[in-house]
Design an enzyme around this catalytic site. Structure first.
Site, PDB file in Angstrom:
ATOM      1  N   ARG A 151       0.846  -1.196   0.000  1.00 22.59           N
ATOM      2  CA  ARG A 151       0.000   0.000   0.000  1.00 22.59           C
ATOM      3  C   ARG A 151       0.881   1.247   0.000  1.00 22.59           C
ATOM      4  O   ARG A 151       1.110   1.849   1.052  1.00 22.59           O
ATOM      5  CB  ARG A 151      -0.897  -0.003   1.230  1.00 22.59           C
ATOM      6  CG  ARG A 151      -1.876  -1.147   1.226  1.00 22.59           C
ATOM      7  CD  ARG A 151      -2.512  -1.327   2.583  1.00 22.59           C
ATOM      8  NE  ARG A 151      -3.384  -2.505   2.569  1.00 22.59           N
ATOM      9  CZ  ARG A 151      -3.921  -3.042   3.639  1.00 22.59           C
ATOM     10  NH1 ARG A 151      -3.688  -2.519   4.844  1.00 22.59           N
ATOM     11  NH2 ARG A 151      -4.680  -4.105   3.549  1.00 22.59           N
TER      12      ARG A 151
ATOM     13  N   ASP B  49       2.157   4.996  -0.243  1.00 19.51           N
ATOM     14  CA  ASP B  49       1.542   6.234   0.236  1.00 19.51           C
ATOM     15  C   ASP B  49       1.351   7.265  -0.876  1.00 19.51           C
ATOM     16  O   ASP B  49       1.932   7.139  -1.951  1.00 19.51           O
ATOM     17  CB  ASP B  49       2.494   6.861   1.262  1.00 19.51           C
ATOM     18  CG  ASP B  49       1.965   6.696   2.658  1.00 19.51           C
ATOM     19  OD1 ASP B  49       0.823   6.239   2.815  1.00 19.51           O
ATOM     20  OD2 ASP B  49       2.712   7.017   3.596  1.00 19.51           O
TER      21      ASP B  49
ATOM     22  N   TYR C 242      13.038  -1.399  -2.290  1.00 21.84           N
ATOM     23  CA  TYR C 242      12.683   0.004  -2.488  1.00 21.84           C
ATOM     24  C   TYR C 242      13.935   0.789  -2.853  1.00 21.84           C
ATOM     25  O   TYR C 242      15.027   0.455  -2.389  1.00 21.84           O
ATOM     26  CB  TYR C 242      12.119   0.612  -1.198  1.00 21.84           C
ATOM     27  CG  TYR C 242      10.697   0.216  -0.889  1.00 21.84           C
ATOM     28  CD1 TYR C 242       9.630   0.994  -1.328  1.00 21.84           C
ATOM     29  CD2 TYR C 242      10.415  -0.915  -0.142  1.00 21.84           C
ATOM     30  CE1 TYR C 242       8.310   0.640  -1.028  1.00 21.84           C
ATOM     31  CE2 TYR C 242       9.100  -1.280   0.156  1.00 21.84           C
ATOM     32  CZ  TYR C 242       8.058  -0.490  -0.287  1.00 21.84           C
ATOM     33  OH  TYR C 242       6.767  -0.836  -0.005  1.00 21.84           O
TER      34      TYR C 242
ATOM     35  N   ARG D  75      11.279   6.001   4.667  1.00 24.15           N
ATOM     36  CA  ARG D  75      11.444   7.457   4.659  1.00 24.15           C
ATOM     37  C   ARG D  75      12.071   7.943   5.964  1.00 24.15           C
ATOM     38  O   ARG D  75      12.837   8.921   5.973  1.00 24.15           O
ATOM     39  CB  ARG D  75      10.097   8.131   4.406  1.00 24.15           C
ATOM     40  CG  ARG D  75       9.592   7.859   2.974  1.00 24.15           C
ATOM     41  CD  ARG D  75       8.140   8.242   2.795  1.00 24.15           C
ATOM     42  NE  ARG D  75       7.918   9.634   3.198  1.00 24.15           N
ATOM     43  CZ  ARG D  75       6.714  10.184   3.336  1.00 24.15           C
ATOM     44  NH1 ARG D  75       5.627   9.449   3.101  1.00 24.15           N
ATOM     45  NH2 ARG D  75       6.593  11.435   3.697  1.00 24.15           N
TER      46      ARG D  75
END
Lengths: 255, 255
Positions: free
Chosen positions: A58, A60, A118, A207
């Protein structure tokens, strides 16, 4: 009902994240899943949108994907390249289906065991490059990349990442395993590119990790502050969350 | 009043072109010049926006710039790097001032003799890459780059480009000189990149030239159809105008 697995890329800039959000049963925001649902049901010629597209991750608002994985069922058999081309014709231009495979009917994009990669792009120019404002995080302050390189291995392994979870995190455990954490320097583009791999990540974890690593590079944190942060399990201590614009879901590996 | 020359880059996706457009004296559209005017007058602490920023080239809606040139006067002396940093702090994130130089008070960004270089990026993937939708033109049909390479030299030299001027063109003469017209192939990115240099270009000229060249590559036009198009002086014959999203004002050279 044949089941299909698709690899999806999208520019996250104009989406309120991947997942459909409903309020009183109405979708009020533009989401990646919402657009995929529309296209798949249109292809299936469903008068009511009965098919639900399930995503692995999911992402962002503002987060991009080169390799999101989804699965969905179609009421009839279509050749995989027909599914790819048909959906790409129906989808808006900020989403693309890169490939489609037929999978077993019990394949599940999210619940099947997998690992994720990522990447996070940081632009280090003194002012934001107009062409990168949606596609990188921007860090214009002093950075010593050698310090970041010393801190990165502290992330590797199975750790309790409670300090690196945003307050929205609601998972039972904050223990996660990171198998890869490295950085590449692209001097010509004035960019740093982080790569992270792991079995799963907490809400905003990457992040927040990038924020901590940039503060290590800037000298505001000790080179091995990650060791301390893992130990304290205190989300208040990792202050700065790097912006969504630099984050890309790059690839998902299944067993 | 010192005069400054600045090199400006911008992402044209969210602008209605470079030039301020007023209707009943009111600016209704977001333009690059409008944003530059605001920032310069703010820096000059002008209660009324007395300073007008003058640009070398009036790029269209959606067209990008790596090297637009502008000039403007400030009511007091500021060091050039202070002008650059000050304006970049005031400007929105889709415009950046790359450099500032002090110039003679008679320097004029548009009227001083200069040559311009444009590039045009074409994505040749079968469907639009989400990350390139604002930054390339897209041509998904068959292309034989060797045919384009044969056609490109026909553009070089002083010619009447009436066939390559959009109907909005209002210049006295349609004769222009092109000094460079070439193509690079980026297989990894599945892109073709055209480069054009000349003293000046007609309205939409480069986008129409790219349209003709792609039709040559596709086989819909004769390899040397440009020779014929130059001779007929008929704007109806060059049908397809390549989209603004692929066009970049790359550099402007002054004598």
């Amino acid at each position: 009902m044949p089941r299909y697995k698709a690899i999806v890329a999208y520019d996250g800039a104009d989406f309120f994240g991947f997942q459909v959000q409903t309020k009183n049963g109405i979708e009020r925001q533009r989401t990646v899943q919402g657009e995929l649902n529309k296209a798949v049901n249109q292809m299936a010629k469903n008068p009511v949108p009965a098919i639900k597209v399930v995503g692995a991750s999911r992402t962002d608002t503002g987060v991009h994907a080169f390799g999101q994985v989804v699965h969905f069922d179609l009421p009839f058999n279509i050749k995989v390249d027909g599914v790819r081309k048909g959906l790409n014709t129906l989808l808006p231009r900020d989403i693309i289906i890169k490939s489609v495979h037929e999978v077993a009917s019990d394949f599940h994009a999210r619940f099947n065991t997998h690992a994720k990669r990522y990447i996070y792009r940081v632009s280090t120019q003194d002012f934001t490059d107009p062409f990168k404002r949606h596609y990188t995080g921007h860090f214009q302050w002093q950075l010593d990349v050698e310090r970041i390189k010393l801190g990165l291995p502290d992330l590797i392994g199975e750790h309790d990442f409670a300090s690196f979870a945003a307050s929205g995190n609601q998972t039972a455990t904050t223990v996660r395993t990171i198998t890869r954490a490295d950085i590449e320097i692209n001097n010509q583009e004035q960019e740093l590119v982080f790569t992270f791999e792991g079995n799963a990540f907490l809400y905003n974890q990457i992040r927040i990790m990038v924020g901590v690593l940039l503060e290590i590079g800037n000298g505001r944190r000790d080179v091995h502050d990650i060791v301390r942060l893992i130990a304290v399990r205190d989300r208040e201590q990792a202050r700065f969350t790097a912006p969504a614009s630099g984050l890309y879901l790059d690839e998902i590996y299944y067993d």
